[in-house]
Write a protein that holds these residues in place. Structure first.
Motif, PDB file in Angstrom:
ATOM      1  N   TYR A   1      -6.930   5.365   0.908  1.00 26.32           N
ATOM      2  CA  TYR A   1      -6.492   5.637   2.268  1.00 26.32           C
ATOM      3  C   TYR A   1      -4.971   5.518   2.375  1.00 26.32           C
ATOM      4  N   ARG A   2      -4.428   6.179   3.409  1.00 23.28           N
ATOM      5  CA  ARG A   2      -3.028   5.979   3.746  1.00 23.28           C
ATOM      6  C   ARG A   2      -2.835   6.320   5.217  1.00 23.28           C
ATOM      7  N   LEU A   3      -1.801   5.740   5.844  1.00 24.41           N
ATOM      8  CA  LEU A   3      -1.487   6.069   7.224  1.00 24.41           C
ATOM      9  C   LEU A   3      -0.859   7.457   7.294  1.00 24.41           C
ATOM     10  N   ASP A   4      -1.219   8.200   8.312  1.00 20.51           N
ATOM     11  CA  ASP A   4      -0.601   9.498   8.543  1.00 20.51           C
ATOM     12  C   ASP A   4       0.862   9.309   8.926  1.00 20.51           C
ATOM     13  N   ASP A   5       1.697  10.261   8.563  1.00 16.39           N
ATOM     14  CA  ASP A   5       3.135  10.159   8.834  1.00 16.39           C
ATOM     15  C   ASP A   5       3.435   9.921  10.312  1.00 16.39           C
ATOM     16  N   LEU A   6       2.645  10.515  11.202  1.00 19.46           N
ATOM     17  CA  LEU A   6       2.900  10.398  12.638  1.00 19.46           C
ATOM     18  C   LEU A   6       2.765   8.966  13.143  1.00 19.46           C
ATOM     19  N   VAL A   7       1.969   8.163  12.458  1.00 17.53           N
ATOM     20  CA  VAL A   7       1.783   6.774  12.895  1.00 17.53           C
ATOM     21  C   VAL A   7       3.104   6.018  12.846  1.00 17.53           C
TER      22      VAL A   7
ATOM     23  N   THR B   1      -0.666   6.122  -0.825  1.00 16.03           N
ATOM     24  CA  THR B   1      -2.107   5.877  -0.806  1.00 16.03           C
ATOM     25  C   THR B   1      -2.423   4.547  -1.483  1.00 16.03           C
ATOM     26  N   ILE B   2      -3.361   3.805  -0.911  1.00 15.67           N
ATOM     27  CA  ILE B   2      -3.846   2.570  -1.517  1.00 15.67           C
ATOM     28  C   ILE B   2      -5.342   2.717  -1.782  1.00 15.67           C
ATOM     29  N   SER B   3      -5.788   2.293  -2.939  1.00 16.66           N
ATOM     30  CA  SER B   3      -7.185   2.484  -3.327  1.00 16.66           C
ATOM     31  C   SER B   3      -8.106   1.600  -2.508  1.00 16.66           C
ATOM     32  N   ARG B   4      -9.355   2.007  -2.414  1.00 19.32           N
ATOM     33  CA  ARG B   4     -10.350   1.215  -1.703  1.00 19.32           C
ATOM     34  C   ARG B   4     -10.580  -0.129  -2.396  1.00 19.32           C
ATOM     35  N   GLU B   5     -10.499  -0.129  -3.729  1.00 21.51           N
ATOM     36  CA  GLU B   5     -10.658  -1.370  -4.475  1.00 21.51           C
ATOM     37  C   GLU B   5      -9.561  -2.366  -4.126  1.00 21.51           C
TER      38      GLU B   5
END
Length: 235
Positions: free
Chosen positions: A215-221, A163-167
């Protein structure tokens, strides 16, 4: 240009705003009566599908506006909230999760209004491109994304499921600290990126919102899209 449905409690209040929309070539249908109709249970609101964008006036109370959004978002048409209210980040996020695409000031400049309602925000099913289903991974460069969306995807991809923060995203996207404006812009870009990837047959939730984290990319991506080494440079 777009066909816009403008909900308001007072049509007279919207005249200066309508004039700006007309200057940009948009067709505007302003209504007070349809507010109650849209909130009626089992009402036939299929006519709404003829519109490209929906705007909720600042004359509509927040509670009623939220009820309208819950009803209108089922049509998958971008919904804008016209308001000069200064909101906290948590409130902006709540509206975003509810279904608001973006915010418009009550008296915006013609240039700002032009960009807010640009063709990128218009839902046009006739122009959607559906790629053939395949089990092979696709290169990021083969997907139809804007430069900003490509940059956002690369940043998320580099996190390798973390996960990476919005900031941090705001800082890396625009080289500046977060503001209400940049946070709102980020939320809209995330939504557009998810929709575009979904339209191009990328499966899954695509981008996950981790409450209080970012946010983070879903594993399926990672199983469907790859980024070339020379593409990973984002700055």
């Amino acid at each position: 240009m777009s066909q816009i449905l403008l909900f308001t409690k007072n049509p007279l209040n919207e005249q200066p705003f309508e004039e700006r929309l007309h200057q940009l070539g948009h067709e505007v249908f302003t209504t007070k009566m349809m507010i109650d109709l849209c909130l009626l249970e089992n009402a036939n609101n299929e006519f709404i599908r003829i519109f490209h964008q929906i705007i909720l006036s600042e004359t509509i109370a927040n509670a009623e506006a939220k009820e309208l959004v819950r009803t209108l978002k089922t049509f998958s048409i971008p919904i804008f909230r016209k308001s000069d209210e200064v909101l906290k980040e948590a409130d902006l996020h709540e509206w975003e999760e509810l279904g608001i695409s973006d915010w418009i000031e009550s008296r915006p400049s013609i240039e700002v209004l032009r960009e807010k309602l640009s063709c990128d925000n218009v839902r046009n099913e006739g122009k959607l491109i559906f790629l053939p289903k395949t089990e092979d991974k696709r290169s990021l460069s083969s997907l139809n994304l804007s430069s900003g969306e490509l940059k956002l995807f690369r940043i998320l991809y580099q996190q390798q499921k973390q996960t990476i923060s919005r900031e941090e995203l705001c800082l890396r996207m625009w080289n500046k600290d977060k503001t209400n404006s940049s946070m709102s812009q980020l939320s809209v870009m995330v939504k557009h990126l998810k929709q575009k990837l979904s339209d191009q047959q990328v499966k899954g939730p695509i981008i996950e919102t981790c409450w209080g984290q970012g946010y983070r990319l879903d594993d399926l991506v990672y199983e469907q899209v790859y980024v070339d080494t020379n593409e990973i440079r984002i700055m």
